[in-house]
Design a protein around this motif. Structure first.
Motif, PDB file in Angstrom:
ATOM      1  N   ALA A  88       0.642  -1.470  -0.056  1.00 19.88           N
ATOM      2  CA  ALA A  88       0.138  -0.018   0.053  1.00 19.88           C
ATOM      3  C   ALA A  88       0.677   1.225   0.305  1.00 19.88           C
ATOM      4  O   ALA A  88       0.395   2.294  -0.904  1.00 19.88           O
ATOM      5  N   PHE A  89       2.096   1.133   0.891  1.00 19.29           N
ATOM      6  CA  PHE A  89       2.828   2.156   0.910  1.00 19.29           C
ATOM      7  C   PHE A  89       3.639   2.286  -0.323  1.00 19.29           C
ATOM      8  O   PHE A  89       3.148   3.841  -1.077  1.00 19.29           O
ATOM      9  N   ILE A  90       4.430   1.350  -0.839  1.00 21.21           N
ATOM     10  CA  ILE A  90       4.358   2.131  -2.158  1.00 21.21           C
ATOM     11  C   ILE A  90       3.701   2.647  -3.850  1.00 21.21           C
ATOM     12  O   ILE A  90       3.934   3.398  -4.167  1.00 21.21           O
ATOM     13  N   ALA A  91       2.087   2.132  -3.778  1.00 23.31           N
ATOM     14  CA  ALA A  91       0.875   2.277  -4.276  1.00 23.31           C
ATOM     15  C   ALA A  91       0.717   3.665  -4.281  1.00 23.31           C
ATOM     16  O   ALA A  91      -0.131   4.354  -5.461  1.00 23.31           O
ATOM     17  N   GLY A  92       0.618   3.664  -2.647  1.00 24.69           N
ATOM     18  CA  GLY A  92       0.541   4.717  -2.424  1.00 24.69           C
ATOM     19  C   GLY A  92       0.923   6.140  -3.125  1.00 24.69           C
ATOM     20  O   GLY A  92       0.999   7.627  -3.448  1.00 24.69           O
ATOM     21  N   GLY A  93       2.112   6.011  -2.468  1.00 22.31           N
ATOM     22  CA  GLY A  93       2.818   6.651  -2.749  1.00 22.31           C
ATOM     23  C   GLY A  93       3.270   7.180  -4.073  1.00 22.31           C
ATOM     24  O   GLY A  93       3.762   7.844  -4.433  1.00 22.31           O
ATOM     25  N   SER A  94       3.419   5.837  -5.253  1.00 22.25           N
ATOM     26  CA  SER A  94       3.419   6.384  -6.694  1.00 22.25           C
ATOM     27  C   SER A  94       2.620   7.005  -7.176  1.00 22.25           C
ATOM     28  O   SER A  94       2.768   7.717  -7.913  1.00 22.25           O
ATOM     29  N   ALA A  95       1.187   7.057  -6.617  1.00 20.15           N
ATOM     30  CA  ALA A  95      -0.226   7.634  -6.949  1.00 20.15           C
ATOM     31  C   ALA A  95       0.439   8.978  -7.094  1.00 20.15           C
ATOM     32  O   ALA A  95       0.162  10.264  -7.125  1.00 20.15           O
ATOM     33  N   LEU A  96       0.563   9.216  -5.933  1.00 18.16           N
ATOM     34  CA  LEU A  96       0.454  10.799  -5.292  1.00 18.16           C
ATOM     35  C   LEU A  96       1.770  11.779  -5.693  1.00 18.16           C
ATOM     36  O   LEU A  96       2.204  12.288  -6.241  1.00 18.16           O
ATOM     37  N   ALA A  97       2.744  10.759  -6.131  1.00 15.15           N
ATOM     38  CA  ALA A  97       3.951  11.544  -7.377  1.00 15.15           C
ATOM     39  C   ALA A  97       3.792  11.458  -8.902  1.00 15.15           C
ATOM     40  O   ALA A  97       3.926  12.547  -9.067  1.00 15.15           O
ATOM     41  N   ILE A  98       2.804  10.472  -9.034  1.00 15.82           N
ATOM     42  CA  ILE A  98       2.170  11.237  -9.862  1.00 15.82           C
ATOM     43  C   ILE A  98       1.338  12.234 -10.067  1.00 15.82           C
ATOM     44  O   ILE A  98       1.735  13.102 -11.743  1.00 15.82           O
ATOM     45  N   ILE A  99       0.237  12.048  -9.489  1.00 17.78           N
ATOM     46  CA  ILE A  99      -0.244  13.299  -9.139  1.00 17.78           C
ATOM     47  C   ILE A  99       0.871  14.769  -9.006  1.00 17.78           C
ATOM     48  O   ILE A  99       0.325  15.991  -9.358  1.00 17.78           O
ATOM     49  N   PHE A 100       1.301  14.926  -8.099  1.00 19.38           N
ATOM     50  CA  PHE A 100       2.497  16.035  -8.024  1.00 19.38           C
ATOM     51  C   PHE A 100       3.347  16.386  -9.563  1.00 19.38           C
ATOM     52  O   PHE A 100       3.460  17.229  -9.716  1.00 19.38           O
ATOM     53  N   GLY A 101       3.311  15.060  -9.840  1.00 17.79           N
ATOM     54  CA  GLY A 101       4.322  15.363 -11.575  1.00 17.79           C
ATOM     55  C   GLY A 101       3.571  15.888 -12.366  1.00 17.79           C
ATOM     56  O   GLY A 101       4.199  17.147 -13.047  1.00 17.79           O
ATOM     57  N   ALA A 102       2.512  15.941 -12.107  1.00 15.98           N
ATOM     58  CA  ALA A 102       1.491  16.486 -13.133  1.00 15.98           C
ATOM     59  C   ALA A 102       1.720  18.044 -12.618  1.00 15.98           C
ATOM     60  O   ALA A 102       1.691  18.792 -14.127  1.00 15.98           O
ATOM     61  N   TYR A 103       0.585  17.862 -11.946  1.00 10.30           N
ATOM     62  CA  TYR A 103       1.311  19.718 -11.449  1.00 10.30           C
ATOM     63  C   TYR A 103       2.156  20.521 -11.834  1.00 10.30           C
ATOM     64  O   TYR A 103       2.405  21.616 -11.909  1.00 10.30           O
ATOM     65  N   ALA A 104       3.611  19.466 -11.078  1.00 11.54           N
ATOM     66  CA  ALA A 104       4.612  20.351 -10.716  1.00 11.54           C
ATOM     67  C   ALA A 104       5.264  20.221 -12.577  1.00 11.54           C
ATOM     68  O   ALA A 104       6.111  21.546 -12.802  1.00 11.54           O
ATOM     69  N   SER A 105       4.938  19.443 -13.553  1.00  7.71           N
ATOM     70  CA  SER A 105       5.552  19.974 -15.153  1.00  7.71           C
ATOM     71  C   SER A 105       4.746  21.559 -14.979  1.00  7.71           C
ATOM     72  O   SER A 105       5.753  22.358 -15.963  1.00  7.71           O
ATOM     73  N   GLN A 106       3.509  21.056 -14.800  1.00  2.95           N
ATOM     74  CA  GLN A 106       3.309  23.092 -15.875  1.00  2.95           C
ATOM     75  C   GLN A 106       3.360  24.292 -14.348  1.00  2.95           C
ATOM     76  O   GLN A 106       3.823  25.315 -14.814  1.00  2.95           O
ATOM     77  N   ILE A 107       4.033  24.251 -13.576  1.00  2.00           N
ATOM     78  CA  ILE A 107       4.576  24.976 -12.824  1.00  2.00           C
ATOM     79  C   ILE A 107       5.916  25.459 -13.294  1.00  2.00           C
ATOM     80  O   ILE A 107       6.901  26.334 -13.251  1.00  2.00           O
ATOM     81  N   PHE A 108       7.155  24.460 -13.412  1.00  2.00           N
ATOM     82  CA  PHE A 108       8.193  24.497 -14.274  1.00  2.00           C
ATOM     83  C   PHE A 108       8.282  25.579 -15.753  1.00  2.00           C
ATOM     84  O   PHE A 108       8.445  25.847 -16.457  1.00  2.00           O
ATOM     85  N   ILE A 109       7.107  24.490 -16.395  1.00  2.21           N
ATOM     86  CA  ILE A 109       7.037  25.359 -17.773  1.00  2.21           C
ATOM     87  C   ILE A 109       6.844  26.628 -17.644  1.00  2.21           C
ATOM     88  O   ILE A 109       7.009  27.880 -18.040  1.00  2.21           O
ATOM     89  N   ALA A 110       5.718  27.898 -16.472  1.00  4.78           N
ATOM     90  CA  ALA A 110       5.826  28.755 -16.564  1.00  4.78           C
ATOM     91  C   ALA A 110       6.390  29.460 -15.950  1.00  4.78           C
ATOM     92  O   ALA A 110       6.985  30.394 -15.847  1.00  4.78           O
ATOM     93  N   ALA A 111       7.858  28.978 -15.031  1.00  4.67           N
ATOM     94  CA  ALA A 111       8.759  29.337 -14.591  1.00  4.67           C
ATOM     95  C   ALA A 111       9.800  29.605 -15.139  1.00  4.67           C
ATOM     96  O   ALA A 111      10.482  30.655 -15.988  1.00  4.67           O
ATOM     97  N   SER A 112       9.704  28.463 -16.394  1.00  2.00           N
ATOM     98  CA  SER A 112      11.380  28.716 -17.962  1.00  2.00           C
ATOM     99  C   SER A 112      10.025  29.862 -19.424  1.00  2.00           C
ATOM    100  O   SER A 112      11.003  30.398 -18.935  1.00  2.00           O
ATOM    101  N   LYS A 113       9.141  29.929 -18.529  1.00  2.00           N
ATOM    102  CA  LYS A 113       8.745  31.860 -19.759  1.00  2.00           C
ATOM    103  C   LYS A 113       9.005  32.543 -18.888  1.00  2.00           C
ATOM    104  O   LYS A 113       8.732  33.606 -19.775  1.00  2.00           O
TER     105      LYS A 113
END
Length: 226
Positions: A88-113
């Motif tokens: 459960a730890f790996i599954a939950g952590g992986s899911a939260l990482a995917i969610i974090f990454g999806a939002y973080a990518s937009q933050i990085f894109i905005a920061a680069s601009k």
């Protein structure tokens, strides 16, 4: 008065809450960087990356967690030809990482601009290589502009980590649920859990503001808030 053991059980769950949140942060940052690069790639890859991020950001977190918890075992078992059980730890952590990454990518894109193109042009005129331009100009500016958004995202993930209790991760929330069910005193234990989450988020916010001030040389023009 409920036994002190129940409070200790919830307090012990703080370690799991922090571990799974840090797991999501580290791998989420890595996925966010990759995602921001892919969204600037050639047409088919760019479109697929955008659709993937749109899918993850459009689904409730609990559904993503369930998909990872039940789906990862099925997929790996089919690929390897034998039953593979995912914790459960790996599954939950992986899911939260995917969610974090999806939002973080937009933050990085905005920061680069937000990078001043004039500095890039000046560096090119001085004969600086692309590598030097990236590490000396682009990367520091991206880090400076992305940090407030990433810090807010960390606070969200830290609080959303409570959702992984539904798949059996023994974190703060799971401990509070067990204590409340056994003693029929939900307000006491959920209140204690709320205090722990407030302490974690407040400490994170304090540290984040300190780092943010250092990145912006003490300026108050960029703030981090819950």
């Amino acid at each position: 008065m409920p036994s002190i053991n129940y409070f200790w059980m919830i307090l012990t769950g703080t370690k799991i809450t922090l571990l799974i949140s840090i797991f999501a942060l580290v791998f989420g940052l890595f996925l966010g960087i990759i995602g921001s690069v892919l969204e600037k790639a050639i047409w088919p890859i760019r479109t697929l990356a955008y659709l993937w991020h749109l899918l993850i950001r459009g689904l409730p977190e609990i559904i993503v967690i369930f998909i990872f918890y039940f789906g990862m075992s099925v997929i790996l078992s089919e690929l390897l030809g034998t039953y593979i059980e995912i914790s459960a730890f790996i599954a939950g952590g992986s899911a939260l990482a995917i969610i974090f990454g999806a939002y973080a990518s937009q933050i990085f894109i905005a920061a680069s601009k937000a990078i001043d193109q004039g500095q890039i042009n000046a560096a090119i005129a001085l004969g600086m290589s692309k590598r030097l331009i990236y590490f000396n100009i682009k990367l520091p500016h991206i880090a400076k502009h992305a940090f407030p958004g990433l810090m807010n995202l960390w606070l969200v993930v830290l609080k959303d980590s409570a959702i992984v209790s539904v798949i059996g991760v023994v974190d703060i929330m799971r401990g509070a649920q067990s204590a409340a069910a056994e003693t029929y005193s939900p307000m006491i234990f959920y209140g204690f859990a709320a205090i722990l989450y407030l302490l974690l988020t407040s400490a994170s916010l304090f540290i984040g503001r300190f780092i943010n001030q250092k990145l912006h040389h003490g300026m108050e023009n960029v703030r981090i808030s819950l």
